[in-house]
Motif scaffolding. Sequence first.
Motif, PDB file in Angstrom:
ATOM      1  N   ALA A  18       0.834  -1.273  -0.096  1.00 16.46           N
ATOM      2  CA  ALA A  18      -0.029   0.136  -0.011  1.00 16.46           C
ATOM      3  C   ALA A  18       0.704   1.385   0.140  1.00 16.46           C
ATOM      4  CB  ALA A  18      -0.800   0.042   1.177  1.00 16.46           C
ATOM      5  N   ARG A  19       2.012   1.379   0.691  1.00 15.10           N
ATOM      6  CA  ARG A  19       2.880   2.433   0.786  1.00 15.10           C
ATOM      7  C   ARG A  19       3.349   2.415  -0.397  1.00 15.10           C
ATOM      8  NH1 ARG A  19       6.042   3.523   6.382  1.00 15.10           N
ATOM      9  NH2 ARG A  19       6.742   4.928   5.098  1.00 15.10           N
ATOM     10  N   LEU A  20       3.784   1.435  -1.224  1.00 13.61           N
ATOM     11  CA  LEU A  20       4.486   1.571  -2.558  1.00 13.61           C
ATOM     12  C   LEU A  20       3.515   2.088  -3.689  1.00 13.61           C
ATOM     13  CD1 LEU A  20       6.565  -1.752  -2.695  1.00 13.61           C
ATOM     14  CD2 LEU A  20       7.427   0.819  -2.499  1.00 13.61           C
ATOM     15  N   ILE A  21       2.193   1.769  -3.343  1.00  9.68           N
ATOM     16  CA  ILE A  21       1.144   2.254  -4.456  1.00  9.68           C
ATOM     17  C   ILE A  21       0.749   3.823  -4.373  1.00  9.68           C
ATOM     18  CG2 ILE A  21      -1.371   1.981  -5.044  1.00  9.68           C
ATOM     19  CD1 ILE A  21      -0.736  -1.188  -4.494  1.00  9.68           C
ATOM     20  N   VAL A  22       0.701   4.262  -2.950  1.00 15.56           N
ATOM     21  CA  VAL A  22       0.130   5.600  -2.553  1.00 15.56           C
ATOM     22  C   VAL A  22       1.405   6.290  -3.158  1.00 15.56           C
ATOM     23  CG1 VAL A  22      -0.314   7.246  -0.784  1.00 15.56           C
ATOM     24  CG2 VAL A  22      -1.115   4.973  -0.730  1.00 15.56           C
ATOM     25  N   PRO A  23       1.143   7.415  -4.041  1.00 14.24           N
ATOM     26  CA  PRO A  23       1.971   8.366  -4.313  1.00 14.24           C
ATOM     27  C   PRO A  23       2.741   9.013  -3.467  1.00 14.24           C
ATOM     28  CG  PRO A  23       0.115   8.932  -5.495  1.00 14.24           C
ATOM     29  CD  PRO A  23      -0.260   7.740  -4.521  1.00 14.24           C
ATOM     30  N   GLY A  24       4.042   9.689  -3.741  1.00 14.34           N
ATOM     31  CA  GLY A  24       4.699  10.493  -2.796  1.00 14.34           C
ATOM     32  C   GLY A  24       5.218   9.812  -1.587  1.00 14.34           C
ATOM     33  N   LYS A  25       5.879  10.754  -0.570  1.00 11.44           N
ATOM     34  CA  LYS A  25       6.562  10.271   0.452  1.00 11.44           C
ATOM     35  C   LYS A  25       5.433  10.376   1.701  1.00 11.44           C
ATOM     36  CE  LYS A  25      10.510  10.828   3.541  1.00 11.44           C
ATOM     37  NZ  LYS A  25      11.612  11.668   4.003  1.00 11.44           N
ATOM     38  N   GLN A  26       5.548   9.065   2.180  1.00 11.06           N
ATOM     39  CA  GLN A  26       4.576   8.862   3.598  1.00 11.06           C
ATOM     40  C   GLN A  26       5.274   9.238   4.818  1.00 11.06           C
ATOM     41  OE1 GLN A  26       4.684   6.040   1.139  1.00 11.06           O
ATOM     42  NE2 GLN A  26       2.908   6.919   0.014  1.00 11.06           N
ATOM     43  N   ARG A  27       4.689   9.690   5.921  1.00 11.37           N
ATOM     44  CA  ARG A  27       5.343  10.009   7.013  1.00 11.37           C
ATOM     45  C   ARG A  27       5.092   8.801   8.011  1.00 11.37           C
ATOM     46  NH1 ARG A  27       3.887  14.800   5.012  1.00 11.37           N
ATOM     47  NH2 ARG A  27       1.838  14.864   5.835  1.00 11.37           N
ATOM     48  N   LEU A  28       4.543   7.880   7.467  1.00 13.50           N
ATOM     49  CA  LEU A  28       4.012   6.749   8.651  1.00 13.50           C
ATOM     50  C   LEU A  28       5.226   5.968   8.929  1.00 13.50           C
ATOM     51  CD1 LEU A  28       0.743   5.278   6.533  1.00 13.50           C
ATOM     52  CD2 LEU A  28       0.860   6.997   8.548  1.00 13.50           C
ATOM     53  N   ILE A  69      -6.383  -3.064  -1.650  1.00 16.12           N
ATOM     54  CA  ILE A  69      -7.040  -1.815  -1.863  1.00 16.12           C
ATOM     55  C   ILE A  69      -7.542  -1.248  -0.640  1.00 16.12           C
ATOM     56  CG2 ILE A  69      -9.221  -0.975  -2.762  1.00 16.12           C
ATOM     57  CD1 ILE A  69      -8.886  -3.278  -5.026  1.00 16.12           C
ATOM     58  N   ALA A  70      -7.986  -1.855   0.028  1.00 14.31           N
ATOM     59  CA  ALA A  70      -8.528  -1.260   1.626  1.00 14.31           C
ATOM     60  C   ALA A  70      -7.175  -0.617   2.335  1.00 14.31           C
ATOM     61  CB  ALA A  70      -8.843  -2.487   2.519  1.00 14.31           C
ATOM     62  N   ALA A  71      -6.192  -1.286   2.178  1.00 14.99           N
ATOM     63  CA  ALA A  71      -4.760  -0.629   2.847  1.00 14.99           C
ATOM     64  C   ALA A  71      -4.334   0.684   2.216  1.00 14.99           C
ATOM     65  CB  ALA A  71      -3.960  -1.652   2.787  1.00 14.99           C
ATOM     66  N   VAL A  72      -4.527   0.492   0.990  1.00 13.60           N
ATOM     67  CA  VAL A  72      -3.965   1.782   0.103  1.00 13.60           C
ATOM     68  C   VAL A  72      -5.102   3.198   0.510  1.00 13.60           C
ATOM     69  CG1 VAL A  72      -4.195   2.818  -1.973  1.00 13.60           C
ATOM     70  CG2 VAL A  72      -3.199   0.744  -1.884  1.00 13.60           C
ATOM     71  N   LEU A  73      -6.389   2.758   0.516  1.00 16.13           N
ATOM     72  CA  LEU A  73      -7.332   3.650   1.153  1.00 16.13           C
ATOM     73  C   LEU A  73      -7.069   4.184   2.466  1.00 16.13           C
ATOM     74  CD1 LEU A  73     -10.663   2.424  -0.386  1.00 16.13           C
ATOM     75  CD2 LEU A  73      -9.346   4.400  -1.113  1.00 16.13           C
ATOM     76  N   LEU A  74      -6.707   3.187   3.552  1.00 13.38           N
ATOM     77  CA  LEU A  74      -6.318   3.550   4.712  1.00 13.38           C
ATOM     78  C   LEU A  74      -5.084   4.363   4.858  1.00 13.38           C
ATOM     79  CD1 LEU A  74      -7.303   0.371   6.479  1.00 13.38           C
ATOM     80  CD2 LEU A  74      -8.313   2.492   6.705  1.00 13.38           C
ATOM     81  N   VAL A  75      -4.043   4.067   4.015  1.00 14.01           N
ATOM     82  CA  VAL A  75      -2.805   4.940   3.964  1.00 14.01           C
ATOM     83  C   VAL A  75      -3.059   6.231   3.673  1.00 14.01           C
ATOM     84  CG1 VAL A  75      -0.535   5.067   2.863  1.00 14.01           C
ATOM     85  CG2 VAL A  75      -1.037   2.939   3.898  1.00 14.01           C
ATOM     86  N   GLY A  76      -3.703   6.510   2.678  1.00 15.45           N
ATOM     87  CA  GLY A  76      -4.302   7.673   1.908  1.00 15.45           C
ATOM     88  C   GLY A  76      -4.872   8.534   2.921  1.00 15.45           C
ATOM     89  N   VAL A  77      -5.970   7.875   3.612  1.00 17.78           N
ATOM     90  CA  VAL A  77      -6.658   8.656   4.975  1.00 17.78           C
ATOM     91  C   VAL A  77      -5.644   8.973   5.884  1.00 17.78           C
ATOM     92  CG1 VAL A  77      -8.344   8.565   6.623  1.00 17.78           C
ATOM     93  CG2 VAL A  77      -8.807   7.792   4.174  1.00 17.78           C
ATOM     94  N   ALA A  78      -4.905   8.135   6.300  1.00 15.58           N
ATOM     95  CA  ALA A  78      -3.878   8.590   7.591  1.00 15.58           C
ATOM     96  C   ALA A  78      -2.848   9.440   7.002  1.00 15.58           C
ATOM     97  CB  ALA A  78      -2.877   7.028   7.903  1.00 15.58           C
ATOM     98  N   GLU A  79      -2.542   9.625   5.966  1.00 16.26           N
ATOM     99  CA  GLU A  79      -1.400  10.704   5.244  1.00 16.26           C
ATOM    100  C   GLU A  79      -2.230  12.053   5.243  1.00 16.26           C
ATOM    101  OE1 GLU A  79       1.835  10.975   4.678  1.00 16.26           O
ATOM    102  OE2 GLU A  79       1.765   9.101   5.764  1.00 16.26           O
ATOM    103  N   GLY A  80      -3.384  11.908   4.621  1.00 12.91           N
ATOM    104  CA  GLY A  80      -4.128  13.293   4.695  1.00 12.91           C
ATOM    105  C   GLY A  80      -4.585  13.777   6.200  1.00 12.91           C
ATOM    106  N   VAL A  81      -4.788  12.906   7.004  1.00 15.51           N
ATOM    107  CA  VAL A  81      -4.923  13.326   8.335  1.00 15.51           C
ATOM    108  C   VAL A  81      -3.835  13.632   9.150  1.00 15.51           C
ATOM    109  CG1 VAL A  81      -5.653  12.477  10.749  1.00 15.51           C
ATOM    110  CG2 VAL A  81      -7.146  11.962   8.504  1.00 15.51           C
TER     111      VAL A  81
END
Length: 90
Positions: A18-28, A69-81
Amino acid sequence: MFQILGLIAVGLVIGVLARLIVPGKQRLSMVATLVLGVVGAIIGGFIASLLGWGEITELNVGGFILAVIAAVLLVGVAEGVSGRSRGAVR
């Protein structure tokens, strides 16, 4: 016991994917990635079982895809928050 360990192992793989699929650098952190991957695996397995693709504890292709898919959505939401909360501090 083995199902829990398997869920954690699969959750880690799903979280990393999921982290590889979500674009950009994640801070998780890796712990957050693991937790989101495990939650994604549970959600994916639950939806797959509702669709009749197997039990929630089974590892199958449909459940795995839904879990990613669920994890990608969760990573996106977590990054947004986390981005909003960090942006508000600045």
